[in-house]
Design an enzyme around this catalytic site. Structure first.
Site, PDB file in Angstrom:
ATOM      1  N   ASN A   9      11.226  -3.149  -3.878  1.00  0.00           N
ATOM      2  CA  ASN A   9      10.255  -2.764  -4.896  1.00  0.00           C
ATOM      3  C   ASN A   9      10.069  -1.253  -4.788  1.00  0.00           C
ATOM      4  O   ASN A   9       9.408  -0.777  -3.868  1.00  0.00           O
ATOM      5  CB  ASN A   9       8.939  -3.509  -4.635  1.00  0.00           C
ATOM      6  N   LYS A  11       8.455   0.676  -6.667  1.00  0.00           N
ATOM      7  CA  LYS A  11       7.164   1.143  -7.193  1.00  0.00           C
ATOM      8  C   LYS A  11       7.394   2.349  -8.120  1.00  0.00           C
ATOM      9  O   LYS A  11       8.384   2.374  -8.831  1.00  0.00           O
ATOM     10  CB  LYS A  11       6.190   1.440  -6.047  1.00  0.00           C
ATOM     11  N   HIS A  95       1.864  -8.301  -8.515  1.00  0.00           N
ATOM     12  CA  HIS A  95       1.805  -7.528  -7.270  1.00  0.00           C
ATOM     13  C   HIS A  95       0.352  -7.126  -7.001  1.00  0.00           C
ATOM     14  O   HIS A  95      -0.410  -6.881  -7.937  1.00  0.00           O
ATOM     15  CB  HIS A  95       2.686  -6.282  -7.404  1.00  0.00           C
ATOM     16  N   GLU A  97      -0.941  -4.451  -6.240  1.00  0.00           N
ATOM     17  CA  GLU A  97      -1.346  -3.194  -6.894  1.00  0.00           C
ATOM     18  C   GLU A  97      -1.663  -3.427  -8.372  1.00  0.00           C
ATOM     19  O   GLU A  97      -2.529  -2.760  -8.937  1.00  0.00           O
ATOM     20  CB  GLU A  97      -0.243  -2.134  -6.698  1.00  0.00           C
ATOM     21  N   GLU A 167       2.251 -11.406   0.384  1.00  0.00           N
ATOM     22  CA  GLU A 167       2.049 -10.027   0.822  1.00  0.00           C
ATOM     23  C   GLU A 167       0.582  -9.813   1.172  1.00  0.00           C
ATOM     24  O   GLU A 167      -0.237  -9.557   0.272  1.00  0.00           O
ATOM     25  CB  GLU A 167       2.440  -9.052  -0.296  1.00  0.00           C
ATOM     26  N   GLY A 173       2.189  -1.006   2.835  1.00  0.00           N
ATOM     27  CA  GLY A 173       2.199   0.448   2.933  1.00  0.00           C
ATOM     28  C   GLY A 173       1.392   0.996   4.095  1.00  0.00           C
ATOM     29  O   GLY A 173       1.107   2.193   4.138  1.00  0.00           O
ATOM     30  N   SER A 213       5.013  -3.857   4.845  1.00  0.00           N
ATOM     31  CA  SER A 213       5.556  -3.074   5.960  1.00  0.00           C
ATOM     32  C   SER A 213       6.749  -3.744   6.644  1.00  0.00           C
ATOM     33  O   SER A 213       6.873  -3.684   7.872  1.00  0.00           O
ATOM     34  CB  SER A 213       4.450  -2.745   6.965  1.00  0.00           C
TER      35      SER A 213
HETATM   36  P1  PGA Z   1       5.641  -1.865   1.801  1.00  0.00           P
HETATM   37  O1  PGA Z   1       5.375  -2.487   0.334  1.00  0.00           O
HETATM   38  O2  PGA Z   1       6.959  -2.469   2.270  1.00  0.00           O
HETATM   39  O3  PGA Z   1       5.743  -0.386   1.578  1.00  0.00           O
HETATM   40  O4  PGA Z   1       4.517  -2.279   2.663  1.00  0.00           O
HETATM   41  C1  PGA Z   1       5.646  -3.832   0.054  1.00  0.00           C
HETATM   42  C2  PGA Z   1       5.251  -4.170  -1.348  1.00  0.00           C
HETATM   43  O5  PGA Z   1       4.233  -3.640  -1.840  1.00  0.00           O
HETATM   44  O6  PGA Z   1       5.928  -4.971  -2.022  1.00  0.00           O
END
Ligand code: PGA
Length: 250
Positions: A9, A11, A95, A97, A167, A173, A213
Site C-alpha cells: 500500500n 498510500k 483502510h 486512514e 491492521e 506506521g 509495521s
Molecule cells: P505500515 O502501514 O506498514 O507503514 O505500518 C500498513 C498499512 O497502513 O497498510
C-alpha cells in the site's frame, strides 16, 4: 490451501518516475513466484502508467479506494469499472486512514465491497482496533463489528473473493507491530466470524492479511502463524529491497 498474498500500500507516495522505477525493480526480481501472490496499490495517478509495465508479470495491480457507484456527479471519485479498465484486480477498502480521516463507515465500506465484487475486483477489506479499544479489552468486539458491517449481505461465494486485512491502528506506521501471538489470536477470531457469516469451508479459504509495521525482520515470524495468510505493507513497500524480502518471507 490458502495462497499467501503480499500487498504493498503505497498510500500518497510517489510520482510516475519513482513508481516506474519501483515496479521495474519488483517485476525484474519477482519472476520465480509460484506459491504466493503479490499486488502493489499505488496512487490512482500512477495506475495508467504502471499497468502496462506489470502486464504479464507476477505482480498484480490494485487501487487504494473506490466509489461504489458506476458513474455520476461524484466530483473527485473513481468508479469500479474505471479501475478495472486500467488493469486493477484488487482494491483496498476501508483502510483505517479512510475511516479515521475521511469518515468511512462500515455501511459505506459494505456498499463498496458489493460494488467491487460486482465489477470483478477483489476487495481487501481492512479492519482493526485503535489503542484505547485494545487497552480496554474491546479489540475483538470492535473487529467483529467491523467485519459484520463491512461484509453484510455477501454470499459465501462472494466472500471467497474477499481478502481481509487485520491492521491494528496502533501498529500502522509506528514500528510497534502486534506480537505474532496477538495477531494470530485475532486472525483466528476473524476466521471464526467468517465461518459464522458463511461456513467453515468458506472461512478456511479466505486470505486474512496482517498489517501494521510489517518489515523484513518481522515478516517471517508473522507468516509462520497458522491464520496469517499474508501482509498489507505500507512503509516497507516503498523500497524495492524491503518489499522483495517481505514477499520472499520464509
Ligand atoms: P505500515 O502501514 O506498514 O507503514 O505500518 C500498513 C498499512 O497502513 O497498510
Amino acid at each position: 490451501m490458502r495462497r499467501p498474498l503480499l500487498a504493498g500500500n503505497w498510500k500518497m507516495h510517489y510520482g510516475v518516475s519513482e513508481g516506474v522505477a519501483l515496479v521495474e525493480a519488483l517485476s525484474a526480481d519477482l519472476t520465480d513466484l509460484n506459491d504466493r501472490d503479490v499486488v502493489v496499490c499505488p496512487p490512482f495517478t500512477l495506475l495508467g502508467s504502471l499497468a502496462p509495465l506489470l502486464d504479464g508479470t507476477a505482480v498484480a495491480l490494485g487501487a487504494q479506494n473506490m466509489h461504489y457507484e458506476a458513474k455520476g456527479a461524484f466530483t473527485g471519485e473513481i468508479a469500479p469499472q474505471m479501475l478495472k479498465e486500467l488493469g486493477c484486480s484488487y482494491v483496498i477498502l476501508g483502510h483505517s486512514e479512510r475511516r479515521q480521516y475521511f469518515g468511512e463507515t462500515d455501511e459505506l465500506i459494505n456498499r463498496k465491497a458489493h460494488a467491487a465484487l460486482a465489477n470483478g475486483l477483489k476487495p481487501i477489506v481492512c479492519v482493526g482496533e485503535v489503542k484505547a479499544e485494545r487497552d480496554s479489552g474491546q479489540a475483538e468486539s470492535v473487529v467483529v463489528g467491523q467485519l459484520r458491517g463491512s461484509l453484510a449481505g455477501l454470499s459465501a461465494e462472494q466472500l471467497r473473493s474477499v481478502v481481509i486485512a487485520y491492521e491494528p491502528v496502533w501498529a500502522i506506521g509506528t514500528g510497534h507491530t502486534a506480537t505474532p501471538a496477538d495477531a494470530q489470536a485475532m486472525h483466528a477470531r476473524i476466521r471464526a466470524e467468517l465461518a459464522a457469516l458463511s461456513d467453515q469451508a468458506t472461512a478456511d479459504a479466505i486470505i486474512i492479511q496482517y498489517g501494521g509495521s510489517v518489515k523484513p525482520d518481522n515478516v517471517d515470524e508473522l507468516m509462520a502463524q497458522p491464520d496469517i495468510d499474508g501482509a498489507l505493507v505500507g512503509g516497507a513497500a516503498l523500497k524495492a529491497a524491503d518489499f522483495i524480502r517481505i514477499v520472499r518471507f520464509k
